[in-house]
Scaffold this motif. Structure first.
Motif, PDB file in Angstrom:
ATOM      1  N   ILE A  22       0.840  -1.206   0.000  1.00 16.79           N
ATOM      2  CA  ILE A  22       0.000   0.000   0.000  1.00 16.79           C
ATOM      3  C   ILE A  22       0.872   1.252   0.000  1.00 16.79           C
ATOM      4  O   ILE A  22       0.577   2.237  -0.696  1.00 16.79           O
ATOM      5  CB  ILE A  22      -0.940  -0.008   1.218  1.00 16.79           C
ATOM      6  CG1 ILE A  22      -1.944  -1.164   1.116  1.00 16.79           C
ATOM      7  CG2 ILE A  22      -1.686   1.316   1.341  1.00 16.79           C
ATOM      8  CD1 ILE A  22      -2.802  -1.349   2.348  1.00 16.79           C
ATOM      9  N   LEU A  23       1.940   1.224   0.783  1.00 11.62           N
ATOM     10  CA  LEU A  23       2.824   2.383   0.849  1.00 11.62           C
ATOM     11  C   LEU A  23       3.473   2.687  -0.498  1.00 11.62           C
ATOM     12  O   LEU A  23       3.644   3.858  -0.855  1.00 11.62           O
ATOM     13  CB  LEU A  23       3.902   2.157   1.914  1.00 11.62           C
ATOM     14  CG  LEU A  23       3.479   2.409   3.356  1.00 11.62           C
ATOM     15  CD1 LEU A  23       4.552   1.947   4.322  1.00 11.62           C
ATOM     16  CD2 LEU A  23       3.176   3.889   3.571  1.00 11.62           C
ATOM     17  N   LEU A  24       3.843   1.663  -1.242  1.00 14.95           N
ATOM     18  CA  LEU A  24       4.434   1.903  -2.558  1.00 14.95           C
ATOM     19  C   LEU A  24       3.451   2.606  -3.479  1.00 14.95           C
ATOM     20  O   LEU A  24       3.829   3.515  -4.234  1.00 14.95           O
ATOM     21  CB  LEU A  24       4.876   0.572  -3.182  1.00 14.95           C
ATOM     22  CG  LEU A  24       6.230   0.025  -2.748  1.00 14.95           C
ATOM     23  CD1 LEU A  24       6.479  -1.318  -3.416  1.00 14.95           C
ATOM     24  CD2 LEU A  24       7.348   1.001  -3.091  1.00 14.95           C
ATOM     25  N   VAL A  25       2.197   2.200  -3.416  1.00 14.91           N
ATOM     26  CA  VAL A  25       1.167   2.817  -4.255  1.00 14.91           C
ATOM     27  C   VAL A  25       0.961   4.278  -3.862  1.00 14.91           C
ATOM     28  O   VAL A  25       0.802   5.155  -4.720  1.00 14.91           O
ATOM     29  CB  VAL A  25      -0.156   2.028  -4.147  1.00 14.91           C
ATOM     30  CG1 VAL A  25      -1.275   2.745  -4.904  1.00 14.91           C
ATOM     31  CG2 VAL A  25       0.030   0.607  -4.670  1.00 14.91           C
ATOM     32  N   ILE A  26       0.967   4.546  -2.559  1.00 21.08           N
ATOM     33  CA  ILE A  26       0.723   5.910  -2.072  1.00 21.08           C
ATOM     34  C   ILE A  26       1.980   6.771  -2.155  1.00 21.08           C
ATOM     35  O   ILE A  26       1.939   7.933  -2.589  1.00 21.08           O
ATOM     36  CB  ILE A  26       0.222   5.876  -0.612  1.00 21.08           C
ATOM     37  CG1 ILE A  26      -1.131   5.169  -0.531  1.00 21.08           C
ATOM     38  CG2 ILE A  26       0.119   7.285  -0.034  1.00 21.08           C
ATOM     39  CD1 ILE A  26      -1.620   4.959   0.889  1.00 21.08           C
TER      40      ILE A  26
END
Length: 234
Positions: A22-26
């Motif tokens: 999720i962090l990579l996407v955000i």
């Protein structure tokens, strides 16, 4: 180790993996914006992103606990959407972990994006490459070590979380009891033998992660140095 310890390990790995994804996407678009925007208010956004680095975890956990309370609008929305309470759930751990580990992913990416030669992007644009094409074909290869560092730090930081997850997740085996909470639980119940196994594993994991990050940083420094040799005057 007991079955509860293995459950805590698997839950921690699941939490860290999902949080990192999720962090990579955000963080990727956020870091790109922060690296390239000329907006004068950017330091405010950078400060907000970096706040978990200096903010006591229990402070963030406290306000998240209030936000996740059953009577809050967010919790009511979540209940209507998923049919489960948000507080003391795995979903709450994921949300808290994303917020708390955000700077550990954003900052390595922002640092890498800021060092991408603008001339390469301008040349690719003049040849008809779109923004997404330029990012995938130029920025990602040049910043691959930054992505690896960001992934590693985001994953490792999530594994080591304690204060935040304890505040909003409690200590429910198989549901919210992650590795750091399991270690605390073993020490509190004077199960020092099990605590040694868990603590030793975390020490070994942390040491390996740091060695890996320093190796990547060294490789990145050599790579950047070689890429800029023809432009030493800049």
């Amino acid at each position: 180790m007991s079955d509860h310890d293995w459950l805590a390990i698997f839950l921690t790995l699941r939490l860290a993996g999902l949080t990192t994804l999720i962090l990579l996407v955000i963080a990727t678009p956020l870091a790109w914006w922060m690296a390239n925007t000329p907006w004068r208010g950017k330091p405010v956004i950078e400060a907000l992103v970096a706040l978990p680095l200096v903010l006591p975890p229990t402070v963030l956990g406290f306000y998240l606990l209030i936000a996740f309370a059953p009577s809050s609008p967010l919790a009511q929305f979540w209940l209507s959407l998923t049919g489960e309470n948000l507080a003391f759930s795995f979903s709450a751990l994921v949300i808290a972990s994303v917020l708390y580990s955000l700077p550990f992913v954003v900052q390595p990416l922002q640092s890498g994006f800021q060092q991408v030669p603008k001339a390469l992007l301008e040349t690719a644009a003049s040849l008809g490459a779109g923004r997404l094409d330029r990012f995938i074909s130029i920025v990602v290869p040049l910043c691959r070590s930054n992505f690896l560092v960001a992934i590693t730090l985001g994953f490792a930081h999530t594994v080591g979380e304690f204060g935040v997850v304890l505040m909003i997740g409690g200590n429910i085996p198989g549901r919210t009891q992650v590795l750091s909470i399991a270690l605390y639980d073993r020490v509190e119940s004077l199960q020092y033998s099990a605590a040694h196994w868990l603590a030793g594993g975390l020490i070994a994991f942390s040491f390996i992660v740091l060695c890996w990050v320093y190796r990547l940083n060294r490789y990145r420094g050599l790579e950047l140095g070689n890429s800029h040799l023809p432009k030493a005057q800049a």
